[in-house]
Enzyme design. Sequence first.
Site, PDB file in Angstrom:
ATOM      1  N   LYS A 130       0.816  -1.213   0.000  1.00 25.47           N
ATOM      2  CA  LYS A 130       0.000   0.000   0.000  1.00 25.47           C
ATOM      3  C   LYS A 130       0.851   1.266   0.000  1.00 25.47           C
ATOM      4  O   LYS A 130       0.397   2.322  -0.413  1.00 25.47           O
ATOM      5  CB  LYS A 130      -0.970  -0.038   1.174  1.00 25.47           C
ATOM      6  CG  LYS A 130      -2.010  -1.134   0.962  1.00 25.47           C
ATOM      7  CD  LYS A 130      -3.051  -1.178   2.042  1.00 25.47           C
ATOM      8  CE  LYS A 130      -4.172  -2.143   1.685  1.00 25.47           C
ATOM      9  NZ  LYS A 130      -3.805  -3.557   1.950  1.00 25.47           N
TER      10      LYS A 130
HETATM   11  C1  LIG Z   1      -4.517  -4.601   1.512  1.00 23.72           C
HETATM   12  C2  LIG Z   1      -3.748  -5.855   1.387  1.00 23.72           C
HETATM   13  C3  LIG Z   1      -4.164  -6.874   0.519  1.00 23.72           C
HETATM   14  C4  LIG Z   1      -5.440  -6.791  -0.265  1.00 23.72           C
HETATM   15  O1  LIG Z   1      -5.380  -5.802  -1.283  1.00 23.72           O
HETATM   16  P1  LIG Z   1      -6.704  -5.246  -1.954  1.00 23.72           P
HETATM   17  O2  LIG Z   1      -6.272  -4.133  -2.822  1.00 23.72           O
HETATM   18  O3  LIG Z   1      -7.591  -4.808  -0.836  1.00 23.72           O
HETATM   19  O4  LIG Z   1      -7.302  -6.392  -2.705  1.00 23.72           O
HETATM   20  C5  LIG Z   1      -3.355  -7.984   0.402  1.00 23.72           C
HETATM   21  N1  LIG Z   1      -2.219  -8.117   1.117  1.00 23.72           N
HETATM   22  C6  LIG Z   1      -1.793  -7.150   1.967  1.00 23.72           C
HETATM   23  C7  LIG Z   1      -0.536  -7.366   2.730  1.00 23.72           C
HETATM   24  C8  LIG Z   1      -2.537  -5.983   2.117  1.00 23.72           C
HETATM   25  O5  LIG Z   1      -2.106  -5.034   2.961  1.00 23.72           O
END
Ligand SMILES: *Cc1c(COP(=O)(O)O)cnc(C)c1O
Length: 462
Positions: free
Chosen positions: A110
């Site tokens: 993210k």
């Molecule tokens: C947020 C997250 C996901 C899921 O991603 P999305 O965009 O919500 O599908 C998967 N793995 C990790 C480590 C995350 O932080």
Amino acid sequence: MQYLSTRGRVNGLSFKQAVMMGLADDGGLLLPAEIPRVNSGELEAWSRLAYPELAFQIISRYATDIPAADLKDLIDRSYATFTHPEVTPVVHRDGVYILELFHGPTLAFKDVALQFLGNLFEYLLRQNGEKMNIIGATSGDTGSAAIYGVRGKQNINIFILHPHGKVSPIQELQMTTVTDPNVFNLAIRGTFDDGQAIVKEIFGDVAFKQRHSLGAVNSINWARVLAQVVYYFYAWGRVHKDTSCKKINFSVPTGNFGDIFAGYIAKRMGLPIDQLILASNENNILSRFINHGDYSIGEVRPTPSPSMDIQKASNFERYLYYLLDGDSRALRKAMEDFNRDGKLEFSAEQLHSVQNEFAALTVDNEQTIATIGDFFRRTDYLLDPHTATGVHAAGKLGSGRYPTVCLATAHPAKFDQAVREATGREPQRPAGLAGIEQREQRCEIVDADTAVIKAYLAERAI
Ligand SMILES: *Cc1c(COP(=O)(O)O)cnc(C)c1O
């Protein structure tokens, strides 16, 4: 480039306006009016670019109202905070490629989007002489990534809701140990879905939203999806160089449908993706949808991959818009049905078109832990539990015709408990986590009640 809402009542926005609006004022999600196509010559040329240069090539096609020099500077600063020189390196282990997206300040993918979005917000606010109160709900990783994206920035306060006691200890500490005065952590007595519903409801009160200049950082913000499109192209370039293969597959651990939706956009731009594999944990609304056309909410279950413990995938509406051929009326009706009944039904023809785009697998808790252990024994490489769901799904569903890239969405040290259980090993902590337990913390525990959260916000908004 203009932006429109999936629900058809907002359109003609510029990129800057779309970023500042977050959730569309008609309750929908914003999308570009068209998706730019990339030809094979450009694709080849892009495969030789460094990450920030590639990001500039892609983002500039969508952010047409930001001067090139400014955009370059925003992008360069956003990726300078990553500890790996390649930003998102690709490694090859045991027949699969692993796209490491966890070299940012909070060790999850993210950061790729939120380092950029934080700088973009600061830039736009300064330009407009405005301020913003960011509100977001997190299942763990978005919160800290958003907080690190805007901590200490001018004209921005950030309020992050996380489900009390339902995020990993490190995830919690990564949020609550940021004590800059513009950061507010709220632990709600409820689930991530409760937090997300509260945020959606607050944004739905347009008068309140305008009075307090609310901004969004959840994956409902188009700029986040856009920043994530970049690494699909980057990975393609690396694997293409290694194998000369023209097509590749991606396997994506999925919760809110944000990351994999960015892959879908990359494909629509012309990136030669063969399979887009969606990995769910036991909260499997999305894999049930893809495999059986069953999009219905279940109970949230705890898993070793808490950032995917989500039942209402907020980005799903964007995909639904394309599935319904851009028919906003049909989309509005579908969302009304879903909000009333907690489920959606699809025709055989629609399901066929979904299955043309995606393959999906539910990976249960036991399989997740077993995958971490097996992979470590074979390769000496530690997967985090989210990444492990994608690696497992790639092994089961990958056709073998083309190379597969598994998105590594978090560093294993962030989910050390699952890694310890699977391997008996303690993942090595990157420098950013050193001594985090000893740092000062700031957080308030509150009821999962929209009125309570609104009052809290109104009192502390800048
Ligand atoms: C947020 C997250 C996901 C899921 O991603 P999305 O965009 O919500 O599908 C998967 N793995 C990790 C480590 C995350 O932080």
